[in-house]
Design an enzyme around this catalytic site. Sequence first.
Site, PDB file in Angstrom:
ATOM      1  N   LYS A 454     -12.512 -20.076  29.974  1.00  0.00           N
ATOM      2  CA  LYS A 454     -12.529 -21.327  29.592  1.00  0.00           C
ATOM      3  C   LYS A 454     -12.600 -22.262  30.988  1.00  0.00           C
ATOM      4  CE  LYS A 454     -10.010 -20.634  25.115  1.00  0.00           C
ATOM      5  NZ  LYS A 454      -8.812 -20.924  24.409  1.00  0.00           N
ATOM      6  N   PHE A 501      -4.990 -28.991  15.879  1.00  0.00           N
ATOM      7  CA  PHE A 501      -5.556 -28.785  17.233  1.00  0.00           C
ATOM      8  C   PHE A 501      -6.640 -28.897  17.588  1.00  0.00           C
ATOM      9  CE2 PHE A 501      -4.438 -24.657  15.796  1.00  0.00           C
ATOM     10  CZ  PHE A 501      -5.245 -23.841  16.192  1.00  0.00           C
ATOM     11  N   ARG A 529      -9.907  -8.193  22.565  1.00  0.00           N
ATOM     12  CA  ARG A 529      -8.942  -8.744  22.105  1.00  0.00           C
ATOM     13  C   ARG A 529      -7.447  -8.209  22.683  1.00  0.00           C
ATOM     14  NH1 ARG A 529     -10.172 -12.948  19.313  1.00  0.00           N
ATOM     15  NH2 ARG A 529      -8.069 -13.284  18.786  1.00  0.00           N
ATOM     16  N   THR A 535      -2.453 -14.919  21.571  1.00  0.00           N
ATOM     17  CA  THR A 535      -3.181 -16.275  21.900  1.00  0.00           C
ATOM     18  C   THR A 535      -2.127 -17.062  22.682  1.00  0.00           C
ATOM     19  OG1 THR A 535      -3.614 -16.032  19.630  1.00  0.00           O
ATOM     20  CG2 THR A 535      -3.900 -18.478  20.504  1.00  0.00           C
ATOM     21  N   ARG A 549      -4.369 -13.077  29.397  1.00  0.00           N
ATOM     22  CA  ARG A 549      -3.637 -14.561  28.992  1.00  0.00           C
ATOM     23  C   ARG A 549      -2.256 -14.474  29.582  1.00  0.00           C
ATOM     24  NH1 ARG A 549      -5.810 -14.789  22.942  1.00  0.00           N
ATOM     25  NH2 ARG A 549      -7.277 -16.055  23.303  1.00  0.00           N
ATOM     26  N   ASN A 559      -5.331 -21.143  27.434  1.00  0.00           N
ATOM     27  CA  ASN A 559      -5.293 -19.677  27.597  1.00  0.00           C
ATOM     28  C   ASN A 559      -6.123 -18.736  28.277  1.00  0.00           C
ATOM     29  OD1 ASN A 559      -6.672 -19.962  25.502  1.00  0.00           O
ATOM     30  ND2 ASN A 559      -5.404 -18.887  23.991  1.00  0.00           N
ATOM     31  N   HIS A 562     -11.409 -16.413  25.450  1.00  0.00           N
ATOM     32  CA  HIS A 562     -11.549 -16.481  24.088  1.00  0.00           C
ATOM     33  C   HIS A 562     -12.388 -15.299  23.868  1.00  0.00           C
ATOM     34  CE1 HIS A 562     -13.367 -17.330  20.299  1.00  0.00           C
ATOM     35  NE2 HIS A 562     -14.734 -17.066  20.768  1.00  0.00           N
TER      36      HIS A 562
HETATM   37  N1  LIG Z   1      -1.142 -24.325  18.217  1.00  0.00           N
HETATM   38  C1  LIG Z   1      -1.988 -24.651  18.921  1.00  0.00           C
HETATM   39  N2  LIG Z   1      -2.119 -25.703  19.665  1.00  0.00           N
HETATM   40  C2  LIG Z   1      -3.248 -25.874  20.650  1.00  0.00           C
HETATM   41  N3  LIG Z   1      -4.212 -25.056  20.722  1.00  0.00           N
HETATM   42  C3  LIG Z   1      -4.413 -23.796  19.853  1.00  0.00           C
HETATM   43  C4  LIG Z   1      -3.077 -23.753  19.019  1.00  0.00           C
HETATM   44  N4  LIG Z   1      -3.306 -22.243  18.389  1.00  0.00           N
HETATM   45  C5  LIG Z   1      -4.622 -22.007  18.808  1.00  0.00           C
HETATM   46  N5  LIG Z   1      -4.987 -23.036  19.894  1.00  0.00           N
HETATM   47  C6  LIG Z   1      -5.959 -22.817  20.571  1.00  0.00           C
HETATM   48  O1  LIG Z   1      -7.387 -22.383  19.630  1.00  0.00           O
HETATM   49  C7  LIG Z   1      -7.916 -21.287  20.115  1.00  0.00           C
HETATM   50  C8  LIG Z   1      -8.448 -20.527  18.894  1.00  0.00           C
HETATM   51  O2  LIG Z   1      -7.122 -20.196  18.196  1.00  0.00           O
HETATM   52  P1  LIG Z   1      -7.356 -18.636  17.253  1.00  0.00           P
HETATM   53  O3  LIG Z   1      -5.887 -19.057  16.568  1.00  0.00           O
HETATM   54  O4  LIG Z   1      -8.490 -18.453  16.873  1.00  0.00           O
HETATM   55  O5  LIG Z   1      -6.509 -17.810  18.427  1.00  0.00           O
HETATM   56  P2  LIG Z   1      -7.116 -16.505  19.147  1.00  0.00           P
HETATM   57  O6  LIG Z   1      -8.142 -16.081  18.113  1.00  0.00           O
HETATM   58  O7  LIG Z   1      -5.959 -15.690  19.788  1.00  0.00           O
HETATM   59  O8  LIG Z   1      -8.145 -17.403  20.353  1.00  0.00           O
HETATM   60  P3  LIG Z   1      -9.607 -17.206  20.615  1.00  0.00           P
HETATM   61  O9  LIG Z   1     -10.240 -17.629  19.224  1.00  0.00           O
HETATM   62  O10 LIG Z   1      -9.529 -18.337  21.572  1.00  0.00           O
HETATM   63  O11 LIG Z   1      -9.830 -15.892  21.165  1.00  0.00           O
HETATM   64  C9  LIG Z   1      -6.937 -20.536  21.049  1.00  0.00           C
HETATM   65  O12 LIG Z   1      -7.631 -19.858  21.805  1.00  0.00           O
HETATM   66  C10 LIG Z   1      -6.221 -21.810  21.659  1.00  0.00           C
HETATM   67  O13 LIG Z   1      -6.766 -22.192  22.967  1.00  0.00           O
END
Ligand SMILES: Nc1ncnc2c1ncn2[C@@H]1O[C@H](COP(=O)(O)OP(=O)(O)OP(=O)(O)O)[C@@H](O)[C@H]1O
Length: 589
Positions: A454, A501, A529, A535, A549, A559, A562
Amino acid sequence: MASKKRGEVQLQTVINSQNLWDEMLLNKGLTVIDVYQAWCGPCKAMQNLFRKLKTELNEDEILHFAVAEADSVVTLQSFRDKCEPVFLFSLNGKIISMVKGANAPLVNGKIIQLINEEKKIAAGEMVRPQYTEIIFVDSDTEDAAEVQDESAEEHFNIVIIRPDTVHSRKVHEIKTIITKGGFVIEAEDKRRLTEEVVRDFYSKMADEPEFEDFVAFMTSGLSSILVISQENQQAPFEETESETQAEEPSQDYPELEEKVTSEKMKKDYSLQEYLERQQISQFCDVGNSINDNKFIDIFFPDFEKIKGMKLEKILALIRPGLFKENKEDVLGIIENEGFKILMKRQLVLSKEEAQIVCKEYENEHYFENLIENMTSGPSLALVLLGDNGLEHWKDLIGPKSVEEARTRAPESLCAQFAKESLPINQLYGSDSLEAAKKEIQYFFPPQSTLALIKPHVHDENKDDILKIIKEDGFEVTQMKELLLTRELADCIYMTIQTKDFYKDVLEMLAEGPSVIMVLTKWNAVSEWRKLMGPTDPEEARLLSPDSIRAHFGINVLYNAVHGASNIYVAEENIRLLFGELDPENLEEN
Ligand SMILES: Nc1ncnc2c1ncn2[C@@H]1O[C@H](COP(=O)(O)OP(=O)(O)OP(=O)(O)O)[C@@H](O)[C@H]1O
């Protein structure tokens, strides 16, 4: 020596006593000392070079030249009665380098390099390198060999394969052509070059009108960096005895320069020339030998350790009986033997797979029994990387039968971990490198995933993350920096578009370019992953403290990385961002 014209400033200070030598050591900056013998005088041929440098560099405060008579200076006693000229480089009172022989290009390059460094250090642009001081010993003792002699140093060339060539997957082809030409690839890595490195490596092109565009292009994606040496190569710049003797003090510098330069060009140029003849020079650039060592330090800090190594990847297998009882013991031995476990997979073999890893026993009367045993419970398949890996693993596991191992190789793992149920080696290893390649492809079919660093991650942390990715056995197959538009973000984050969000995610992505990568490895989607971690970085630090992370994430939004959530999303996103990838030979590039 020719008599000095009235008013001519003396080029070189004459040192003919220990006191004058000690005084010389008080000079600020660089002093280049021509060590000479009373009976033949200093090297006249090099004086023209020194004169030229003195005028061109115009750095009288930090560049000094001296001639020192070996017979009159105690410190120089190891150089007495030698016919070969010697040039010493004293930096702020420490002798840090030495060139044997009137090697004008090498001496010239060394002076320019050291003066440029002194200027940068004075301007606060670089930290002073840790030079090792040369301590002179009597040349008749064995220790004399320890004196650092730049002229006899091993030389390696850096080759940079450009980002567009890496992107179009031609690296393997280029490496094959290079090795077919008798050159040896001593080390290799893929990385995104920083602007600073590009400007430095390509400094000769800096005045060209399109240089800025070129810098942007070279930093736009992954380059492949190789360290190349030539098999059976005479050390570059090392002069033969006849060449040295041909250099008489009365010789004129231009002729000498021409002779040595042509010698240098011949050896230094050969890789470049070969690449041109093979019509691949437009895809890659060869460094200039003066700077190559510096770039080796930058790109491969542990080069001294890895050079000369024959790193080989093989498939190893711990059969069911041994896996069940002594898995941890065997894994411990593997690591103690210096192997790196790149991939590990527990699996119950199918009949077909069992036949692959039991081929050597196919004519034995117990073959049917063996196949039954092999398919009865889990085995552990491993991809091992090691120096001379194929032979090392064969030696370690020993012969194929327990009987032979007990008489011929009682130390082998075969003898140590024999199981009474079967008379065979409980460990398997590839028979050849070709077989290893096929077996690894079979048992660990590569998969690709989309990964993103990111925008908030700082450049130095991006490099750290890339290092972690490679150490975890991923191949960075593609990489580019891109500011993600709303449209692209919508495709990458399809599943969270309805979340509250999501607008924060879009804002975060708009803060700057992201590093977008295709990572390839067996089971890449879930392996990536796993390496990313949970996350929320807070949770990651608790549950998965080694994850990316945990180390680089700030909060749930920032974080650091991705990853695609499953193979279908991965394939679709890769196609969107990089176009179709050739599924064949994904690990070959
Ligand atoms: N509660 C939240 N508040 C703010 N941002 C969030 C929140 N939850 C997730 N995100 C953001 O959205 C992205 C995608 O969320 P997702 O739930 O798909 O998590 P992930 O699968 O672990 O992450 P990614 O898809 O980035 O690999 C996260 O990487 C994070 O940056």
